[in-house]
Design a protein around this motif. Structure first.
Motif, mmCIF file in Angstrom:
data_model
loop_
_atom_site.group_PDB
_atom_site.id
_atom_site.type_symbol
_atom_site.label_atom_id
_atom_site.label_comp_id
_atom_site.label_asym_id
_atom_site.label_seq_id
_atom_site.Cartn_x
_atom_site.Cartn_y
_atom_site.Cartn_z
ATOM 1 N N CYS A 1 51.861 -37.314 23.948
ATOM 2 C CA CYS A 1 52.042 -37.777 25.326
ATOM 3 C C CYS A 1 52.870 -39.056 25.375
ATOM 4 O O CYS A 1 53.694 -39.227 26.257
ATOM 5 N N PHE A 2 52.592 -39.989 24.460
ATOM 6 C CA PHE A 2 53.310 -41.255 24.353
ATOM 7 C C PHE A 2 53.438 -41.932 25.725
ATOM 8 O O PHE A 2 54.518 -42.265 26.182
ATOM 9 N N ASP A 3 52.274 -42.128 26.352
ATOM 10 C CA ASP A 3 52.232 -42.646 27.718
ATOM 11 C C ASP A 3 52.610 -44.126 27.778
ATOM 12 O O ASP A 3 53.410 -44.533 28.616
ATOM 13 N N LEU A 4 52.026 -44.935 26.904
ATOM 14 C CA LEU A 4 52.400 -46.345 26.780
ATOM 15 C C LEU A 4 52.764 -46.586 25.320
ATOM 16 O O LEU A 4 51.898 -46.488 24.455
ATOM 17 N N LEU A 5 53.995 -46.879 25.059
ATOM 18 C CA LEU A 5 54.437 -47.090 23.684
ATOM 19 C C LEU A 5 53.758 -48.333 23.112
ATOM 20 O O LEU A 5 53.765 -49.388 23.734
ATOM 21 N N HIS A 6 53.148 -48.175 21.947
ATOM 22 C CA HIS A 6 52.474 -49.296 21.296
ATOM 23 C C HIS A 6 52.717 -49.239 19.786
ATOM 24 O O HIS A 6 53.332 -48.289 19.284
ATOM 25 N N GLY B 1 50.918 -48.517 17.280
ATOM 26 C CA GLY B 1 50.458 -47.297 16.617
ATOM 27 C C GLY B 1 51.485 -46.183 16.708
ATOM 28 O O GLY B 1 51.748 -45.479 15.724
ATOM 29 N N HIS B 2 52.104 -46.011 17.872
ATOM 30 C CA HIS B 2 53.143 -44.993 18.045
ATOM 31 C C HIS B 2 54.356 -45.287 17.172
ATOM 32 O O HIS B 2 54.883 -44.396 16.501
ATOM 33 N N VAL B 3 54.824 -46.533 17.230
ATOM 34 C CA VAL B 3 56.026 -46.910 16.486
ATOM 35 C C VAL B 3 55.824 -46.685 14.985
ATOM 36 O O VAL B 3 56.650 -46.078 14.316
ATOM 37 N N ASP B 4 54.700 -47.148 14.467
ATOM 38 C CA ASP B 4 54.405 -47.002 13.048
ATOM 39 C C ASP B 4 54.311 -45.524 12.664
ATOM 40 O O ASP B 4 54.880 -45.091 11.662
ATOM 41 N N TYR B 5 53.619 -44.732 13.469
ATOM 42 C CA TYR B 5 53.450 -43.305 13.220
ATOM 43 C C TYR B 5 54.797 -42.574 13.206
ATOM 44 O O TYR B 5 55.093 -41.800 12.291
ATOM 45 N N LEU C 1 65.191 -45.745 17.384
ATOM 46 C CA LEU C 1 66.261 -45.341 16.492
ATOM 47 C C LEU C 1 65.851 -44.270 15.505
ATOM 48 O O LEU C 1 66.682 -43.512 15.033
ATOM 49 N N PHE C 2 64.566 -44.126 15.219
ATOM 50 C CA PHE C 2 64.133 -43.100 14.264
ATOM 51 C C PHE C 2 63.733 -41.790 14.947
ATOM 52 O O PHE C 2 63.282 -40.865 14.284
ATOM 53 N N VAL C 3 63.897 -41.688 16.260
ATOM 54 C CA VAL C 3 63.702 -40.423 16.977
ATOM 55 C C VAL C 3 65.089 -39.844 17.245
ATOM 56 O O VAL C 3 65.925 -40.488 17.862
ATOM 57 N N ASP C 4 65.316 -38.617 16.760
ATOM 58 C CA ASP C 4 66.644 -38.010 16.881
ATOM 59 C C ASP C 4 66.790 -37.088 18.079
ATOM 60 O O ASP C 4 67.896 -36.860 18.552
ATOM 61 N N ALA C 5 65.675 -36.530 18.548
ATOM 62 C CA ALA C 5 65.722 -35.651 19.725
ATOM 63 C C ALA C 5 64.365 -35.655 20.394
ATOM 64 O O ALA C 5 63.327 -35.709 19.726
ATOM 65 N N VAL C 6 64.380 -35.585 21.727
ATOM 66 C CA VAL C 6 63.162 -35.488 22.528
ATOM 67 C C VAL C 6 63.290 -34.231 23.381
ATOM 68 O O VAL C 6 64.317 -34.014 24.028
ATOM 69 N N VAL C 7 62.241 -33.415 23.359
ATOM 70 C CA VAL C 7 62.226 -32.200 24.176
ATOM 71 C C VAL C 7 60.875 -32.133 24.882
ATOM 72 O O VAL C 7 59.827 -32.329 24.275
ATOM 73 N N LEU C 8 60.918 -31.920 26.187
ATOM 74 C CA LEU C 8 59.687 -31.823 26.975
ATOM 75 C C LEU C 8 59.089 -30.428 26.852
ATOM 76 O O LEU C 8 59.830 -29.440 26.737
ATOM 77 N N GLY D 1 42.905 -48.919 15.668
ATOM 78 C CA GLY D 1 42.678 -49.771 16.825
ATOM 79 C C GLY D 1 43.730 -49.704 17.920
ATOM 80 O O GLY D 1 43.618 -50.394 18.924
ATOM 81 N N TYR D 2 44.758 -48.862 17.734
ATOM 82 C CA TYR D 2 45.794 -48.771 18.759
ATOM 83 C C TYR D 2 45.749 -47.404 19.422
ATOM 84 O O TYR D 2 45.886 -46.380 18.761
ATOM 85 N N SER D 3 45.551 -47.398 20.726
ATOM 86 C CA SER D 3 45.641 -46.165 21.501
ATOM 87 C C SER D 3 45.922 -46.531 22.947
ATOM 88 O O SER D 3 45.550 -47.619 23.402
#
Length: 162
Positions: free
Chosen positions: A33-38, A40-44, A89-96, A146-148
Motif C-alpha cells: 500500500c505504501f500509504d505513508l513513506l517511512h 521501514g519502507h525505504v530500507d525494505y 531511485l531504487f524503484v524502477d517501475a510502479v504499477v497499480l 517499529g516502523y509502520s
C-alpha cells in the motif's frame, strides 16, 4: 528522469519487462500500500532492489486499500502514492493493481524474484507458487522494527487528543 515515467499501466510495463529481460536484467517484484513513506519502507525497498537488477513495485489502488484496511484508508490517493514511490531511485517501475492480492499481477509480471518482508513465511507470500513454478525465487528481507504506517497514524491520533 521524470518520476511519473516510472508509473506504468500493465501493457506498458510488460513491454518494458521484455526490454529489460532482453538485456539479461533480473526482475524483482514486491507489492504493498505504501500509504505513508517511512524508514521501514525505504530500507525494505532498497534491500529488495539489491536482490536483482530492476525493482517493480505493485501498488494497491485506493479501492483495494479501503477494502483491506477499512474506509479511513488510504491517507493519500493512489496517484500521490505512486509518484512518491516512483521518485525513489531504487524503484524502477510502479504499477497499480485493484485486486485484494497481487496474484494476477505476479502472473503477468513473472518476476525472477518475489520479495516480501520477513514478517511473512515464504509459504504465506501470495504468488510464491507461480514464481517458483517458473524457476524464480521467493525471498524475505529483514524489516526495520517499529516502523509502520499504522503506528504513525496511531501516534498522530494520540497527539490530536492532547
Amino acid at each position: 528522469m521524470n518520476s511519473s515515467n516510472k508509473i506504468m499501466a500493465l501493457p506498458q510495463l510488460q513491454e518494458q519487462l521484455g526490454k529489460w529481460r532482453s538485456q539479461g536484467q533480473k526482475i524483482v517484484f514486491t507489492n504493498g500500500c505504501f500509504d505513508l513513506l517511512h524508514l521501514g519502507h525505504v530500507d525494505y525497498l532498497e534491500k529488495a532492489r539489491q536482490l536483482g537488477d530492476k525493482l517493480v513495485l505493485g501498488l494497491n489502488t485506493d479501492a483495494s486499500i479501503s477494502r483491506i484496511k477499512g474506509p479511513s484508508r488510504p491517507l493519500q490517493d493512489e496517484l500521490s502514492r505512486a509518484r512518491v514511490m516512483a521518485s525513489l531511485l531504487f524503484v524502477d517501475a510502479v504499477v497499480l493493481f485493484d485486486n485484494d492480492t497481487p496474484l494476477e499481477l505476479i502472473k503477468a509480471v513473472q518476476p525472477d524474484i518475489l520479495v516480501k518482508g520477513d514478517d511473512y513465511n515464504v509459504e504465506q507470500i501470495v504468488g510464491h507458487e507461480v514464481v517458483m513454478a517458473s524457476g524464480g525465487e521467493v525471498k524475505t528481507v529483514p524489516l526495520v522494527k517499529g516502523y509502520s504506517t499504522t503506528n504513525i497514524v496511531r501516534k498522530i491520533e494520540e497527539t490530536q487528543k492532547h
